[in-house]
Design an enzyme around this catalytic site. Structure first.
Site, PDB file in Angstrom:
ATOM      1  N   ASN A  34      -5.998  -1.283   0.675  1.00 38.69           N
ATOM      2  CA  ASN A  34      -6.951  -0.217   1.024  1.00 38.69           C
ATOM      3  C   ASN A  34      -6.547   1.088   0.355  1.00 38.69           C
ATOM      4  OD1 ASN A  34      -8.712  -1.710   2.490  1.00 38.69           O
ATOM      5  ND2 ASN A  34      -8.124  -0.901   4.493  1.00 38.69           N
ATOM      6  N   ARG A  60     -16.634  11.651  12.255  1.00 41.13           N
ATOM      7  CA  ARG A  60     -17.286  10.432  11.795  1.00 41.13           C
ATOM      8  C   ARG A  60     -18.018   9.668  12.889  1.00 41.13           C
ATOM      9  NH1 ARG A  60     -12.620   8.342   7.612  1.00 41.13           N
ATOM     10  NH2 ARG A  60     -13.147   9.932   6.090  1.00 41.13           N
ATOM     11  N   HIS A  99     -14.386   0.921   9.131  1.00 33.70           N
ATOM     12  CA  HIS A  99     -13.644   1.600   8.066  1.00 33.70           C
ATOM     13  C   HIS A  99     -12.150   1.693   8.325  1.00 33.70           C
ATOM     14  CE1 HIS A  99     -13.062   4.236   4.702  1.00 33.70           C
ATOM     15  NE2 HIS A  99     -12.651   5.239   5.456  1.00 33.70           N
ATOM     16  N   ARG A 102     -10.101   9.122  13.736  1.00 30.88           N
ATOM     17  CA  ARG A 102      -9.266   9.725  12.690  1.00 30.88           C
ATOM     18  C   ARG A 102      -9.967  10.891  11.996  1.00 30.88           C
ATOM     19  NH1 ARG A 102      -8.597   8.406   6.780  1.00 30.88           N
ATOM     20  NH2 ARG A 102     -10.226   6.863   7.011  1.00 30.88           N
ATOM     21  N   GLY A 122       0.841  -1.201   0.000  1.00 33.19           N
ATOM     22  CA  GLY A 122       0.000   0.000   0.000  1.00 33.19           C
ATOM     23  C   GLY A 122       0.871   1.245   0.000  1.00 33.19           C
ATOM     24  N   VAL A 123       0.239   2.382   0.281  1.00 35.51           N
ATOM     25  CA  VAL A 123       0.968   3.652   0.238  1.00 35.51           C
ATOM     26  C   VAL A 123       2.196   3.614   1.146  1.00 35.51           C
ATOM     27  CG1 VAL A 123      -0.519   4.706   2.022  1.00 35.51           C
ATOM     28  CG2 VAL A 123       0.711   6.164   0.441  1.00 35.51           C
ATOM     29  N   LEU A 176      -8.330   1.805  -2.711  1.00 36.79           N
ATOM     30  CA  LEU A 176      -9.760   2.117  -2.572  1.00 36.79           C
ATOM     31  C   LEU A 176     -10.028   3.553  -2.150  1.00 36.79           C
ATOM     32  CD1 LEU A 176     -11.010  -1.022  -0.581  1.00 36.79           C
ATOM     33  CD2 LEU A 176     -11.090  -0.642  -3.048  1.00 36.79           C
ATOM     34  N   ALA A 177      -9.000   4.248  -1.661  1.00 37.60           N
ATOM     35  CA  ALA A 177      -9.236   5.577  -1.079  1.00 37.60           C
ATOM     36  C   ALA A 177      -9.860   6.514  -2.110  1.00 37.60           C
ATOM     37  CB  ALA A 177      -7.941   6.164  -0.535  1.00 37.60           C
ATOM     38  N   GLU A 197     -13.497  18.029   4.023  1.00 37.99           N
ATOM     39  CA  GLU A 197     -14.184  16.863   4.559  1.00 37.99           C
ATOM     40  C   GLU A 197     -14.524  17.133   6.013  1.00 37.99           C
ATOM     41  OE1 GLU A 197     -12.994  13.126   1.897  1.00 37.99           O
ATOM     42  OE2 GLU A 197     -11.553  13.523   3.459  1.00 37.99           O
ATOM     43  N   GLY A 233      -9.193  11.847  -0.585  1.00 33.26           N
ATOM     44  CA  GLY A 233      -7.971  12.571  -0.866  1.00 33.26           C
ATOM     45  C   GLY A 233      -6.965  12.506   0.262  1.00 33.26           C
ATOM     46  N   HIS A 276     -17.389   4.203   9.656  1.00 33.56           N
ATOM     47  CA  HIS A 276     -17.726   5.280   8.715  1.00 33.56           C
ATOM     48  C   HIS A 276     -19.239   5.355   8.597  1.00 33.56           C
ATOM     49  CE1 HIS A 276     -17.746   7.845   5.216  1.00 33.56           C
ATOM     50  NE2 HIS A 276     -16.438   7.967   5.293  1.00 33.56           N
ATOM     51  N   SER A 295      -5.020   9.537   6.891  1.00 33.16           N
ATOM     52  CA  SER A 295      -4.290   8.262   6.952  1.00 33.16           C
ATOM     53  C   SER A 295      -3.340   8.068   5.773  1.00 33.16           C
ATOM     54  CB  SER A 295      -5.235   7.077   7.088  1.00 33.16           C
ATOM     55  OG  SER A 295      -6.185   7.129   6.094  1.00 33.16           O
TER      56      SER A 295
HETATM   57  C1  LIG Z   1     -12.839   2.609   0.919  1.00 29.95           C
HETATM   58  C2  LIG Z   1     -11.751   3.382   1.607  1.00 29.95           C
HETATM   59  C3  LIG Z   1     -11.589   4.738   1.363  1.00 29.95           C
HETATM   60  C4  LIG Z   1     -10.596   5.462   2.009  1.00 29.95           C
HETATM   61  N1  LIG Z   1     -10.416   6.794   1.703  1.00 29.95           N
HETATM   62  C5  LIG Z   1      -9.383   7.458   2.258  1.00 29.95           C
HETATM   63  C6  LIG Z   1      -9.103   8.797   1.875  1.00 29.95           C
HETATM   64  O1  LIG Z   1      -9.770   9.387   1.032  1.00 29.95           O
HETATM   65  N2  LIG Z   1      -8.046   9.424   2.473  1.00 29.95           N
HETATM   66  C7  LIG Z   1      -7.258   8.818   3.412  1.00 29.95           C
HETATM   67  O2  LIG Z   1      -6.310   9.438   3.912  1.00 29.95           O
HETATM   68  N3  LIG Z   1      -7.499   7.538   3.753  1.00 29.95           N
HETATM   69  C8  LIG Z   1      -8.525   6.845   3.204  1.00 29.95           C
HETATM   70  N4  LIG Z   1      -8.752   5.550   3.565  1.00 29.95           N
HETATM   71  C9  LIG Z   1      -7.803   4.889   4.491  1.00 29.95           C
HETATM   72  C10 LIG Z   1      -6.510   4.579   3.746  1.00 29.95           C
HETATM   73  O3  LIG Z   1      -6.814   4.201   2.430  1.00 29.95           O
HETATM   74  C11 LIG Z   1      -5.729   3.458   4.426  1.00 29.95           C
HETATM   75  O4  LIG Z   1      -5.643   3.678   5.797  1.00 29.95           O
HETATM   76  C12 LIG Z   1      -4.309   3.400   3.868  1.00 29.95           C
HETATM   77  O5  LIG Z   1      -4.360   3.314   2.458  1.00 29.95           O
HETATM   78  C13 LIG Z   1      -3.574   2.200   4.438  1.00 29.95           C
HETATM   79  O6  LIG Z   1      -2.360   2.051   3.744  1.00 29.95           O
HETATM   80  P1  LIG Z   1      -1.346   0.952   4.199  1.00 29.95           P
HETATM   81  O7  LIG Z   1      -0.128   1.117   3.377  1.00 29.95           O
HETATM   82  O8  LIG Z   1      -1.179   0.964   5.664  1.00 29.95           O
HETATM   83  O9  LIG Z   1      -2.097  -0.449   3.893  1.00 29.95           O
HETATM   84  P2  LIG Z   1      -2.867  -0.998   2.612  1.00 29.95           P
HETATM   85  O10 LIG Z   1      -2.894  -0.019   1.526  1.00 29.95           O
HETATM   86  O11 LIG Z   1      -4.155  -1.534   3.063  1.00 29.95           O
HETATM   87  O12 LIG Z   1      -1.927  -2.227   2.183  1.00 29.95           O
HETATM   88  C14 LIG Z   1      -1.777  -3.350   3.020  1.00 29.95           C
HETATM   89  C15 LIG Z   1      -0.786  -4.307   2.367  1.00 29.95           C
HETATM   90  O13 LIG Z   1      -0.411  -5.320   3.303  1.00 29.95           O
HETATM   91  C16 LIG Z   1      -0.333  -6.558   2.640  1.00 29.95           C
HETATM   92  N5  LIG Z   1      -0.463  -7.643   3.619  1.00 29.95           N
HETATM   93  C17 LIG Z   1      -1.297  -7.724   4.679  1.00 29.95           C
HETATM   94  N6  LIG Z   1      -1.091  -8.900   5.326  1.00 29.95           N
HETATM   95  C18 LIG Z   1      -0.105  -9.548   4.661  1.00 29.95           C
HETATM   96  C19 LIG Z   1       0.528 -10.812   4.809  1.00 29.95           C
HETATM   97  N7  LIG Z   1       0.221 -11.665   5.802  1.00 29.95           N
HETATM   98  N8  LIG Z   1       1.472 -11.183   3.917  1.00 29.95           N
HETATM   99  C20 LIG Z   1       1.820 -10.358   2.885  1.00 29.95           C
HETATM  100  N9  LIG Z   1       1.249  -9.141   2.700  1.00 29.95           N
HETATM  101  C21 LIG Z   1       0.302  -8.754   3.568  1.00 29.95           C
HETATM  102  C22 LIG Z   1      -1.486  -6.506   1.650  1.00 29.95           C
HETATM  103  O14 LIG Z   1      -1.326  -7.479   0.639  1.00 29.95           O
HETATM  104  C23 LIG Z   1      -1.332  -5.055   1.153  1.00 29.95           C
HETATM  105  O15 LIG Z   1      -0.370  -5.026   0.131  1.00 29.95           O
HETATM  106  C24 LIG Z   1      -9.750   4.811   2.930  1.00 29.95           C
HETATM  107  C25 LIG Z   1      -9.912   3.451   3.190  1.00 29.95           C
HETATM  108  C26 LIG Z   1     -10.898   2.735   2.543  1.00 29.95           C
HETATM  109  C27 LIG Z   1     -11.044   1.272   2.833  1.00 29.95           C
END
Ligand SMILES: Cc1cc2nc3c(=O)[nH]c(=O)nc-3n(C[C@H](O)[C@H](O)[C@H](O)COP(=O)(O)OP(=O)(O)OC[C@H]3O[C@@H](n4cnc5c(N)ncnc54)[C@H](O)[C@@H]3O)c2cc1C
Length: 435
Positions: free
Chosen positions: A41, A268, A329, A364, A13-14, A44-45, A112, A48, A226, A369
């Site tokens: 996730n 929220r 959420h 949050r 992810g990010v 899916l964001a 927001e 912004g 949410h 995030s």
């Molecule tokens: C529908 C939706 C809309 C959102 N909108 C916003 C927004 O507009 N603005 C904002 O700031 N935030 C938003 N959020 C929140 C934000 O998107 C997430 O908090 C953030 O993207 C999380 O990033 P991350 O890198 O921590 O994890 P993620 O992007 O969720 O990535 C997790 C990674 O971990 C890997 N992983 C997990 N377990 C294992 C394992 N056992 N072995 C190998 N790999 C594993 C997965 O494969 C994945 O690659 C939104 C969330 C959702 C669900």
């Protein structure tokens, strides 16, 4: 099989990819993910990414974040988040991200819930997808970064409270990866809920690892609901989020009698409570969100993804109200980290939603995030860059994993559920039990 790298990052992810991109290009980096690289996730964001509107906005931005978080936040972490926000957004732009702009070329900032001013940069309503695509593209051009998709992280390899690598399963084969630093970027816990906007694969695997190794956790009982996920009683997949930015641009929530019942831009948790109260009082499993006044052309242009996704589910949001109800959420808690994303175990970092920097407090603030994922994963990368030359790969005796993956995964889920419950978190919160 044994493999040696400089840095292992679990998660695409990010936070995982941005960390990888901020590591020195002479380091040998491996990123692994459970599914395909974009199944996150992050992808899916919608709404912004928050960013301070200049240095003069920082005090107000800090106050908005603390107020939404019920003043349970770590103030130092919030200061870091807000003061480094502009620089990280600039880096994303330099990497090629094209945020929406006004006619005069300046960035278009939207608003927001619980933000005092417009301070959210976005690409229409698919900011996550465009951010993920830019990061993936940059990673592909970096020869020092390898990505293993469909690779399951099972556990870390520990020696005397020092993380020296991790056990992975790829194509049914066990790989013991020895790394000088390991970064957990495993995301949230929505996959533990029947009713969540999150990717189903995200079940708190990083948290399970922390529990097994006595690594400190923080704020585990803070789970965000949410208020506005698309109501669809047939679904057994993730729920479609109806972004806060629809309310930010004037969308109104009404009950089935057409009455407004809440200020839509409150935090929220407050809006979720109000929606749930209406659901109970009216004995109807949803309330209505109305954005029709924005006009068809504007809606289709500004909220193109949400428009298309709702249309697929039988609702034309330019003509009808959107039926919405609350869903799990976001996870504010996680693996406790310091300001450089270091956990309580040496050489082990946690970033993004799997970590707890303390910036969110009990709730949050919208769009904080993705920013947290940027700011604190870059800090982790900076520390690794400066320390790694003094670290050597170590090895250890690692036992063979003989349980099927499904069983391991179920055990992890149970462990995370029990940990959350034992710390006062609600997994089957009544907000979620209306479907
Ligand atoms: C529908 C939706 C809309 C959102 N909108 C916003 C927004 O507009 N603005 C904002 O700031 N935030 C938003 N959020 C929140 C934000 O998107 C997430 O908090 C953030 O993207 C999380 O990033 P991350 O890198 O921590 O994890 P993620 O992007 O969720 O990535 C997790 C990674 O971990 C890997 N992983 C997990 N377990 C294992 C394992 N056992 N072995 C190998 N790999 C594993 C997965 O494969 C994945 O690659 C939104 C969330 C959702 C669900």
């Amino acid at each position: 099989m044994n493999k040696f790298v400089d840095v292992l990052i679990v998660g695409s992810g990010v936070s995982g990819l941005y960390c990888a991109l901020n590591l020195r290009s002479d380091l040998n980096v491996l990123v692994v993910c459970k599914d395909k690289i974009s199944c996150t996730n992050t992808y899916l964001a919608q709404g912004g990414i928050s960013v301070a509107r200049g240095i003069e906005d920082i005090p107000l931005y800090i106050e908005d974040t603390l107020k939404a978080g019920k003043y349970k936040n770590d103030v130092e972490a919030v200061k870091v988040l807000t003061s480094e926000s502009m620089d990280n957004i600039k880096q994303l732009i330099d990497m090629g991200l094209k945020f929406d702009r006004n006619d005069d070329g300046s960035l278009n900032f939207t608003k927001e819930g619980a933000h005092s001013i417009n301070r959210i940069v976005h690409t229409k309503d698919n900011t996550g997808e465009s951010t993920a695509n830019i990061l993936i593209d940059n990673v592909k051009h970096r020869e020092n970064i390898a990505v293993y998709e469909y690779t399951y992280f099972i556990d870390i390899i520990e020696r005397e409270n020092e993380c020296i690598g991790a056990i992975l399963i790829k194509d049914d084969e066990q790989i013991n990866v020895y790394a000088k630093s390991v970064v957990l970027a495993t995301g949230g816990i929505g996959g533990l809920f029947n009713n969540s906007t999150n990717q189903r694969i995200l079940k708190g695997d990083g948290i399970a690892t922390a529990v097994k190794h006595n690594i400190e956790l923080k704020d585990i009982n803070y789970i965000q609901i949410h208020p506005t996920a698309f109501y669809d009683k047939e679904i057994d997949d993730k729920r479609l989020l109806i972004s806060e930015s629809l309310r930010g641009e004037g969308g109104k929530l009404t009950n089935i009698s057409g009455e407004r019942f809440v200020n839509e831009l409150l935090p929220r948790d407050v809006v979720s409570e109000a929606v749930y109260k209406q659901i109970k009082e009216t004995q109807t499993p949803y309330v209505n969100l109305d954005i029709r006044f924005l006009g068809r052309e504007y809606i289709i242009n500004r909220f193109s993804s949400i428009y298309e996704e709702c249309l697929k589910r039988g609702t034309d949001i330019t003509r009808e109200c959107i039926k919405v109800s609350p869903a799990q959420h976001f996870f504010m808690g996680g693996i406790k980290v310091d300001l450089n994303s270091l956990t309580s175990m040496k050489k082990l970092y946690a970033v993004g939603e799997s970590s707890c920097t303390g910036i969110h407090g009990a709730n949050r603030l919208a769009s904080n995030s993705l920013l947290e994922g940027l700011v604190f994963s870059r800090r982790a990368a900076n520390l690794i860059n400066s320390e790694i030359d003094n670290i050597e790969n170590k090895v250890s005796v690692v036992k063979n994993i003989d349980k099927p993956l499904e069983k391991l995964s179920r055990e992890n889920e149970e462990l995370v559920r029990n940990t959350i419950k034992s710390m006062g978190g609600k997994l089957d919160d009544e907000l979620l039990s209306h479907r």
